[in-house]
Design an enzyme around this catalytic site. Structure first.
Site, PDB file in Angstrom:
ATOM      1  N   TYR A  32      46.328 -32.666  96.057  1.00  0.00           N
ATOM      2  CA  TYR A  32      45.160 -32.265  95.269  1.00  0.00           C
ATOM      3  C   TYR A  32      45.334 -32.630  93.803  1.00  0.00           C
ATOM      4  O   TYR A  32      46.420 -33.003  93.361  1.00  0.00           O
ATOM      5  CB  TYR A  32      44.914 -30.762  95.430  1.00  0.00           C
ATOM      6  CG  TYR A  32      45.855 -29.884  94.618  1.00  0.00           C
ATOM      7  CD1 TYR A  32      47.175 -29.700  95.005  1.00  0.00           C
ATOM      8  CD2 TYR A  32      45.429 -29.255  93.449  1.00  0.00           C
ATOM      9  CE1 TYR A  32      48.035 -28.906  94.267  1.00  0.00           C
ATOM     10  CE2 TYR A  32      46.278 -28.451  92.702  1.00  0.00           C
ATOM     11  CZ  TYR A  32      47.582 -28.285  93.108  1.00  0.00           C
ATOM     12  OH  TYR A  32      48.436 -27.510  92.361  1.00  0.00           O
ATOM     13  N   LYS A 145      51.964 -33.567  94.242  1.00  0.00           N
ATOM     14  CA  LYS A 145      51.021 -32.456  94.038  1.00  0.00           C
ATOM     15  C   LYS A 145      50.461 -32.027  95.399  1.00  0.00           C
ATOM     16  O   LYS A 145      49.302 -32.256  95.738  1.00  0.00           O
ATOM     17  CB  LYS A 145      49.913 -32.864  93.054  1.00  0.00           C
ATOM     18  CG  LYS A 145      49.300 -31.655  92.357  1.00  0.00           C
ATOM     19  CD  LYS A 145      48.665 -32.037  91.040  1.00  0.00           C
ATOM     20  CE  LYS A 145      47.818 -30.938  90.439  1.00  0.00           C
ATOM     21  NZ  LYS A 145      48.499 -29.679  90.176  1.00  0.00           N
ATOM     22  N   GLU A 177      59.979 -25.715  85.506  1.00  0.00           N
ATOM     23  CA  GLU A 177      58.601 -25.726  84.987  1.00  0.00           C
ATOM     24  C   GLU A 177      57.983 -24.368  85.253  1.00  0.00           C
ATOM     25  O   GLU A 177      58.679 -23.428  85.653  1.00  0.00           O
ATOM     26  CB  GLU A 177      57.796 -26.865  85.620  1.00  0.00           C
ATOM     27  CG  GLU A 177      57.685 -26.771  87.127  1.00  0.00           C
ATOM     28  CD  GLU A 177      56.890 -27.914  87.747  1.00  0.00           C
ATOM     29  OE1 GLU A 177      56.057 -28.527  87.073  1.00  0.00           O
ATOM     30  OE2 GLU A 177      57.103 -28.180  88.951  1.00  0.00           O
ATOM     31  N   LEU A 201      56.485 -31.383  88.356  1.00  0.00           N
ATOM     32  CA  LEU A 201      55.290 -32.219  88.435  1.00  0.00           C
ATOM     33  C   LEU A 201      55.145 -32.927  87.087  1.00  0.00           C
ATOM     34  O   LEU A 201      55.276 -32.291  86.036  1.00  0.00           O
ATOM     35  CB  LEU A 201      54.047 -31.353  88.703  1.00  0.00           C
ATOM     36  CG  LEU A 201      52.780 -32.177  88.875  1.00  0.00           C
ATOM     37  CD1 LEU A 201      52.757 -32.833  90.250  1.00  0.00           C
ATOM     38  CD2 LEU A 201      51.544 -31.320  88.684  1.00  0.00           C
TER      39      LEU A 201
HETATM   40  N1  PDD Z   1      48.563 -27.060  88.000  1.00  0.00           N
HETATM   41  N2  PDD Z   1      53.473 -28.110  87.131  1.00  0.00           N
HETATM   42  C1  PDD Z   1      52.873 -27.537  88.196  1.00  0.00           C
HETATM   43  C2  PDD Z   1      53.739 -26.953  89.254  1.00  0.00           C
HETATM   44  C3  PDD Z   1      51.471 -27.491  88.283  1.00  0.00           C
HETATM   45  O1  PDD Z   1      50.883 -26.938  89.357  1.00  0.00           O
HETATM   46  C4  PDD Z   1      50.691 -28.040  87.228  1.00  0.00           C
HETATM   47  C5  PDD Z   1      49.194 -28.045  87.269  1.00  0.00           C
HETATM   48  C6  PDD Z   1      51.367 -28.616  86.133  1.00  0.00           C
HETATM   49  C7  PDD Z   1      50.621 -29.237  84.988  1.00  0.00           C
HETATM   50  O2  PDD Z   1      50.020 -30.450  85.368  1.00  0.00           O
HETATM   51  P1  PDD Z   1      48.715 -30.988  84.645  1.00  0.00           P
HETATM   52  O3  PDD Z   1      48.986 -30.974  83.175  1.00  0.00           O
HETATM   53  O4  PDD Z   1      48.576 -32.366  85.173  1.00  0.00           O
HETATM   54  O5  PDD Z   1      47.566 -30.076  85.014  1.00  0.00           O
HETATM   55  C8  PDD Z   1      52.746 -28.639  86.129  1.00  0.00           C
HETATM   56  C9  PDD Z   1      47.145 -27.127  88.230  1.00  0.00           C
HETATM   57  C10 PDD Z   1      46.341 -27.051  86.993  1.00  0.00           C
HETATM   58  C11 PDD Z   1      46.751 -26.091  89.286  1.00  0.00           C
HETATM   59  O6  PDD Z   1      47.396 -26.084  90.316  1.00  0.00           O
HETATM   60  O7  PDD Z   1      45.800 -25.340  89.070  1.00  0.00           O
END
Ligand code: PDD
Length: 282
Positions: A32, A145, A177, A201
């Site tokens: 996703y 992801k 993270e 991620l």
């Molecule tokens: N989450 N690390 C993890 C484990 C994440 O699930 C996310 C994002 C990030 C940040 O990635 P980005 O800057 O590309 O959004 C880092 C999304 C927003 C979610 O699951 O809602």
């Protein structure tokens, strides 16, 4: 009326049918993206789609549409829903098949996207948030992801029960993270962040933020740090599509820096806003 993208068609929400034998439902066998929309403009869409294709490749799933086609469809979806500020949720699964673990021979991937109104959490940006430390029990391919989010869900629940916004995950005391964000610490004019590898991620917001750091003269070191080192940082931030640049002011009762968002954080937020404004009219 609300519309969703279902494979390559934009349809009314209620027309979308998810089969109970969808491998996303049974195995979390899919991937996703969450993509931010500011004032009707999709932010860093190309970067998100590049990661979407990379995640797909890593789980050997072939997305049956070109990137250009997806860009067109997602922009149409935003327009059709009259979305101003919020986000797009996009997922694709390996498709429908009687339950068996190995890949089915003839299943067709199922893609679904919808939009959600979601104002920017400005109070969090301004005041900062609390976080709690939680052991990182996830698998070793956090670079994908994946729809399998049980590890982050359990961590986030722990944070929620502790009155915290985010769970800061660690493996043997080394910070990886957040449950749904990247974590960074600032000390003596240097921003420390976990290097990009299989344990985190590769956040799109992280990359935008690192470019901002560069622009404002904040040195970046992509070095992992321990929980103890994180507590000694004068500023801690988490970044994600929906959290943007959110200051962390307290970790398990320990006050970060002065207990208020620090100067570098403010500069980063300002630069981040300028980056958004350069691409969209916010
Ligand atoms: N989450 N690390 C993890 C484990 C994440 O699930 C996310 C994002 C990030 C940040 O990635 P980005 O800057 O590309 O959004 C880092 C999304 C927003 C979610 O699951 O809602």
């Amino acid at each position: 009326m609300r519309y969703s993208l279902w494979n390559d068609r934009i349809v009314l929400d209620e027309e979308v049918i998810i089969d109970r034998q969808d491998r996303g439902y049974q195995f979390g066998d899919g991937i996703y993206e969450v993509i931010k929309v500011y004032d009707g403009e999709v932010f860093t869409l190309s970067e998100h789609l590049d990661r979407f294709y990379r995640s797909a490749e890593k789980i050997k799933l072939v997305i049956p549409y070109s990137k250009d086609k997806l860009i067109r469809l997602l922009r149409d979806l935003v327009q059709k829903n009259n979305l101003a500020t919020g986000h797009i949720y996009l997922q694709i699964t390996r498709g429908i098949s009687p339950r068996q673990h190995h890949f089915p021979e003839n299943s067709k991937p199922v893609l679904v996207a919808n939009v959600q109104v979601n104002p920017r959490p400005l109070a969090n940006f301004e005041n900062g948030v609390k976080a709690t430390m939680v052991e990182d029990i996830r698998w070793l391919r956090c670079d994908i992801k994946t729809l399998n989010l049980l590890g982050p869900v359990l961590a986030k629940q722990e944070a929620y029960e502790n009155g915290c916004y985010e769970a800061i995950l660690h493996r043997d005391g080394v910070v990886t993270e957040g449950a749904s964000s990247n974590v960074h610490g600032i000390l003596d004019g240097v921003l420390y962040t976990h290097p990009v590898n299989n344990l985190i991620l590769n956040g799109i917001t992280r990359n935008v933020m690192l470019a901002c750091a560069n622009e404002i003269g904040l040195t970046v070191k992509e070095h992992a740090f321990t929980l103890e080192q994180l507590k000694d940082m004068t500023e801690v931030i988490v970044t994600s599509t929906t959290s943007e640049i959110t200051p962390v002011i307290e970790i398990d009762g320990h006050i970060v820096g002065t207990g208020k968002p620090g100067e570098w954080t403010r500069k980063l937020q300002k630069q981040f806003n300028a980056t958004i404004a350069a691409v969209v009219r916010v």
